[in-house]
Design an enzyme around this catalytic site. Structure first.
Site, PDB file in Angstrom:
ATOM      1  N   PHE A 109     -10.039 -53.301  30.764  1.00 11.20           N
ATOM      2  CA  PHE A 109     -10.963 -54.164  30.253  1.00 11.20           C
ATOM      3  C   PHE A 109     -10.755 -55.278  30.402  1.00 11.20           C
ATOM      4  O   PHE A 109      -9.197 -55.816  30.375  1.00 11.20           O
ATOM      5  CB  PHE A 109     -10.713 -53.591  28.492  1.00 11.20           C
ATOM      6  CG  PHE A 109     -11.631 -52.324  28.003  1.00 11.20           C
ATOM      7  CD1 PHE A 109     -12.487 -51.651  29.147  1.00 11.20           C
ATOM      8  CD2 PHE A 109     -11.235 -51.810  26.931  1.00 11.20           C
ATOM      9  CE1 PHE A 109     -13.002 -50.445  28.702  1.00 11.20           C
ATOM     10  CE2 PHE A 109     -12.150 -50.537  26.604  1.00 11.20           C
ATOM     11  CZ  PHE A 109     -12.685 -50.017  27.508  1.00 11.20           C
ATOM     12  N   THR A 121     -15.355 -42.022  31.773  1.00 14.02           N
ATOM     13  CA  THR A 121     -16.508 -42.778  31.014  1.00 14.02           C
ATOM     14  C   THR A 121     -17.911 -42.835  32.094  1.00 14.02           C
ATOM     15  O   THR A 121     -17.715 -42.745  33.395  1.00 14.02           O
ATOM     16  CB  THR A 121     -16.376 -44.172  30.846  1.00 14.02           C
ATOM     17  OG1 THR A 121     -15.766 -44.886  31.856  1.00 14.02           O
ATOM     18  CG2 THR A 121     -14.893 -44.423  29.812  1.00 14.02           C
ATOM     19  N   PRO A 122     -18.840 -42.588  31.485  1.00 13.92           N
ATOM     20  CA  PRO A 122     -20.100 -42.631  32.207  1.00 13.92           C
ATOM     21  C   PRO A 122     -20.155 -43.937  33.144  1.00 13.92           C
ATOM     22  O   PRO A 122     -20.678 -43.915  34.311  1.00 13.92           O
ATOM     23  CB  PRO A 122     -21.213 -42.647  31.221  1.00 13.92           C
ATOM     24  CG  PRO A 122     -20.615 -41.868  30.050  1.00 13.92           C
ATOM     25  CD  PRO A 122     -19.165 -42.627  29.795  1.00 13.92           C
ATOM     26  N   ALA A 123     -19.645 -44.962  32.521  1.00 15.00           N
ATOM     27  CA  ALA A 123     -19.985 -46.318  33.454  1.00 15.00           C
ATOM     28  C   ALA A 123     -18.900 -46.434  34.500  1.00 15.00           C
ATOM     29  O   ALA A 123     -19.291 -47.379  35.262  1.00 15.00           O
ATOM     30  CB  ALA A 123     -19.922 -47.507  32.366  1.00 15.00           C
ATOM     31  N   HIS A 174      -8.179 -44.318  39.025  1.00 17.45           N
ATOM     32  CA  HIS A 174      -8.446 -44.663  37.665  1.00 17.45           C
ATOM     33  C   HIS A 174      -9.021 -43.481  36.794  1.00 17.45           C
ATOM     34  O   HIS A 174      -8.689 -43.455  35.583  1.00 17.45           O
ATOM     35  CB  HIS A 174      -9.055 -45.959  37.274  1.00 17.45           C
ATOM     36  CG  HIS A 174      -8.893 -46.658  36.138  1.00 17.45           C
ATOM     37  ND1 HIS A 174      -7.767 -46.658  35.442  1.00 17.45           N
ATOM     38  CD2 HIS A 174      -9.826 -46.951  35.296  1.00 17.45           C
ATOM     39  CE1 HIS A 174      -8.076 -47.232  34.280  1.00 17.45           C
ATOM     40  NE2 HIS A 174      -9.240 -47.404  34.147  1.00 17.45           N
ATOM     41  N   GLU A 204     -16.023 -46.751  40.790  1.00 18.10           N
ATOM     42  CA  GLU A 204     -14.861 -46.541  41.481  1.00 18.10           C
ATOM     43  C   GLU A 204     -14.878 -45.465  42.635  1.00 18.10           C
ATOM     44  O   GLU A 204     -14.307 -46.075  43.831  1.00 18.10           O
ATOM     45  CB  GLU A 204     -13.763 -45.624  40.394  1.00 18.10           C
ATOM     46  CG  GLU A 204     -12.334 -45.676  41.265  1.00 18.10           C
ATOM     47  CD  GLU A 204     -11.218 -44.819  40.394  1.00 18.10           C
ATOM     48  OE1 GLU A 204     -11.375 -44.431  39.223  1.00 18.10           O
ATOM     49  OE2 GLU A 204     -10.077 -45.100  40.905  1.00 18.10           O
ATOM     50  N   LYS A 215      -6.020 -38.134  34.440  1.00 18.74           N
ATOM     51  CA  LYS A 215      -6.518 -38.383  33.172  1.00 18.74           C
ATOM     52  C   LYS A 215      -7.310 -37.069  32.843  1.00 18.74           C
ATOM     53  O   LYS A 215      -7.294 -36.809  31.397  1.00 18.74           O
ATOM     54  CB  LYS A 215      -7.260 -39.672  33.162  1.00 18.74           C
ATOM     55  CG  LYS A 215      -6.617 -41.112  33.398  1.00 18.74           C
ATOM     56  CD  LYS A 215      -7.556 -42.214  33.081  1.00 18.74           C
ATOM     57  CE  LYS A 215      -6.680 -43.178  33.138  1.00 18.74           C
ATOM     58  NZ  LYS A 215      -6.476 -43.907  34.719  1.00 18.74           N
ATOM     59  N   CYS A 222      -5.806 -51.806  30.511  1.00 13.65           N
ATOM     60  CA  CYS A 222      -5.295 -50.326  31.213  1.00 13.65           C
ATOM     61  C   CYS A 222      -4.711 -50.592  32.629  1.00 13.65           C
ATOM     62  O   CYS A 222      -4.609 -49.636  33.100  1.00 13.65           O
ATOM     63  CB  CYS A 222      -6.550 -49.277  31.001  1.00 13.65           C
ATOM     64  SG  CYS A 222      -7.161 -49.202  29.421  1.00 13.65           S
ATOM     65  N   THR A 253     -15.917 -55.208  29.170  1.00 13.28           N
ATOM     66  CA  THR A 253     -15.563 -53.840  29.171  1.00 13.28           C
ATOM     67  C   THR A 253     -16.227 -53.117  30.370  1.00 13.28           C
ATOM     68  O   THR A 253     -15.567 -52.182  30.961  1.00 13.28           O
ATOM     69  CB  THR A 253     -15.966 -53.019  28.044  1.00 13.28           C
ATOM     70  OG1 THR A 253     -17.506 -53.148  27.690  1.00 13.28           O
ATOM     71  CG2 THR A 253     -15.295 -53.522  26.611  1.00 13.28           C
ATOM     72  N   HIS A 288      -5.973 -40.875  28.854  1.00 11.74           N
ATOM     73  CA  HIS A 288      -5.789 -42.020  29.188  1.00 11.74           C
ATOM     74  C   HIS A 288      -4.723 -42.977  28.368  1.00 11.74           C
ATOM     75  O   HIS A 288      -4.858 -43.177  26.985  1.00 11.74           O
ATOM     76  CB  HIS A 288      -7.337 -42.761  28.837  1.00 11.74           C
ATOM     77  CG  HIS A 288      -7.181 -44.110  29.499  1.00 11.74           C
ATOM     78  ND1 HIS A 288      -6.035 -44.694  30.211  1.00 11.74           N
ATOM     79  CD2 HIS A 288      -8.294 -44.975  29.941  1.00 11.74           C
ATOM     80  CE1 HIS A 288      -6.512 -45.872  30.621  1.00 11.74           C
ATOM     81  NE2 HIS A 288      -7.843 -46.113  30.581  1.00 11.74           N
TER      82      HIS A 288
END
Lengths: 79, 415
Positions: B401, B308-310, B304, B315, B336, B164, B271, B341
């Protein structure tokens, strides 16, 4: 039967090369008239193999330069 | 940036919210989501049924059937975006010294449509019936190669693939290519078309995607406490980068200047981001140093922010670690939330958003941010509505990733 092969071959070539089927004759030359390159020819051979359920060797394929030769090859293979 | 200056003179996009500035920018600015039920194939057996598809794109409007036979969907997007960008730049490509023009086009995945079509043929009809065009269609450099062939570009061309971060890497490297004198013009960006049975299945199986199928427009919710994954999208973004003198000489309309490019690696996990955001922070810090810009000079960050939870909180922490107290004065938003995305194309579309934001002095919103995650440091994420504010310097962040991080710094052109 013969005319059926002709129609099917011309229709495949017209579709693959994006040309009007009425403009394709026996004398139509793949490279000179349709600007085919080696990848187009390889695709076309696979199209013909699938359509007529036969196998065309690389040696045989290399001899096919015109639409008429393709039709003749299919007709002979089917005999 | 040291050396020659690099400016942006054209933008072309193909996106779920439109395929021109006139359609895409108003949608982003006004927060009109481009996410909906997937129409490209039957998703009944999937746990995810939503994505940001490009629905207003008929390939036959742009290519002959014979051309299409050689172009995967991701390459089609790249060619159309490149064409729009060149028109936007009013660049008469035939009048250029084509040895000085190149194409750097990134993609995360490449020709997944073609891979799947040919794998089906392989299983159905055997190894002697797959297409001889399979490899040249699916290879990740197909977009760069086709763009170069279409315009006869003889300068440096390549693809960049870093998941990405691909498009941002491509733009950064293209900028460097001009800066160090290898080219005067670069057609650069990214393209992606991976909303396919395999692509959707793969990301779904990673548990990377939102399953908010009953409310597609609310599914992408970066920095929100109830975010549950990203939403796949497709499209392309292409920028025309030019060496400043080259652009000035031909009287080009200059949209912005690319002043900084920073990159780093996490070296942590295939990831997951490094949990303290040190990799992301290094990319931003490197980009600021490259630009010669102090943190307090930055007005806007297009994050970015994938939803996502992670990722999102990491960031936010990285931004705070780089900007310190100046982070409170920043506008930070994730587009996004609106268009999903675009994977390897996202950095190009989001760089375009940064340029439009600079041009109009408008920070576009992060939509669906109803319940900000306290772990996201209380930054101004521009929730729901755009904010009018002076934007002279903007940053576009992209993380891929594999642990690839890229930040681009873009500044209003002031002569």
């Amino acid at each position: 039967m013969a005319s059926d092969v002709r129609e099917r071959v011309i229709s495949l070539i017209a579709e693959r090369m994006d040309v009007d089927p009425d403009q394709i004759t026996d004398d139509t030359h793949f490279v000179n008239d349709l600007q085919s390159d080696s990848l187009d020819m390889a695709e076309l051979v696979i199209d013909l193999e699938e359509e007529f359920d036969l196998s065309i060797s690389d040696e045989e394929a290399q001899k096919i330069e015109t639409v008429g030769q393709a039709i003749k090859h299919i007709e002979e293979s089917q005999q | 940036m040291n050396g020659r200056r690099v400016v942006v003179t054209g933008i072309g996009v193909v996106s779920p919210v439109g395929s021109s500035k006139d359609t895409a920018w108003p949608a982003v600015r006004e927060g009109r989501s481009g996410i909906g039920p997937i129409k490209g194939f039957d998703t009944s057996d999937y746990s995810v049924h939503i994505a940001g598809e490009v629905n207003d794109f008929d390939p036959l409007d742009h290519f002959s059937k014979r051309e299409l036979n050689r172009l995967d969907r991701f390459v089609q997007f790249a060619l159309v975006a490149a064409d729009c960008a060149l028109q936007d730049a009013a660049l008469d490509i035939e009048g250029e010294d084509l040895r000085r023009v190149g194409a750097y086009i990134g993609t995360g995945i490449g020709g997944l449509h073609e891979i799947e079509a040919q794998h089906t043929r392989l299983l159905r009809s055997g190894p002697n019936r797959t297409s001889p065009l399979m490899i040249p269609k699916l290879m990740t450099n197909a977009a760069a190669g086709q763009v170069a062939m279409r315009y006869g570009l003889l300068g440096p061309s390549m693809s960049v693939s870093s998941a990405c971060a691909s498009a941002s890497h491509a733009i950064g490297e293209a900028g460097d290519c001009i800066r160090n004198g290898m080219a005067d013009v670069q057609i650069c960006g990214g393209s992606e078309a991976a909303i396919t049975p395999m692509g959707l299945s793969g990301f779904q199986q990673m548990r990377a995607l939102s399953t908010r199928n009953d409310d597609p427009k609310a599914a992408s919710r970066p920095f929100d406490l109830n975010r549950d994954g990203f939403v796949m999208a497709e499209g392309a973004g292409v920028l025309i980068l030019e060496e400043l003198e080259h652009a000035s000489k031909r009287g080009a309309s200059i949209l912005a200047e690319l002043i900084g490019y920073g990159a780093s690696s996490d070296a942590y996990h295939i990831t997951l981001p490094e949990p303290d955001g040190r990799g992301a922070a290094r990319a931003m810090a490197n980009a600021l140093a490259d630009a010669g810009v102090e943190p307090e000079e930055v007005d806007y960050i297009n994050a970015h922010g994938t939803s996502t939870p992670a990722g999102d909180d990491v960031e936010a922490k990285a931004i705070v670690s780089v900007f310190g107290d100046a982070a409170r004065d920043l506008a930070v938003s994730s587009s996004k939330s609106i268009f999903g995305h675009l994977l390897g194309a996202s950095g190009a579309l989001e760089s375009a958003v940064c340029i439009w934001a600079i041009q109009d002095d408008i920070a576009p919103p992060t939509i669906n941010l109803t319940d900000p995650d306290p772990e996201c440091c209380g930054l101004n994420f521009v929730p729901h509505q755009a904010q009018e504010r002076p934007i002279e310097v903007a940053i576009s962040n992209s993380f891929g990733f594999g642990g690839h991080n890229v930040s681009l710094v873009i500044r209003q052109f002031d002569g």
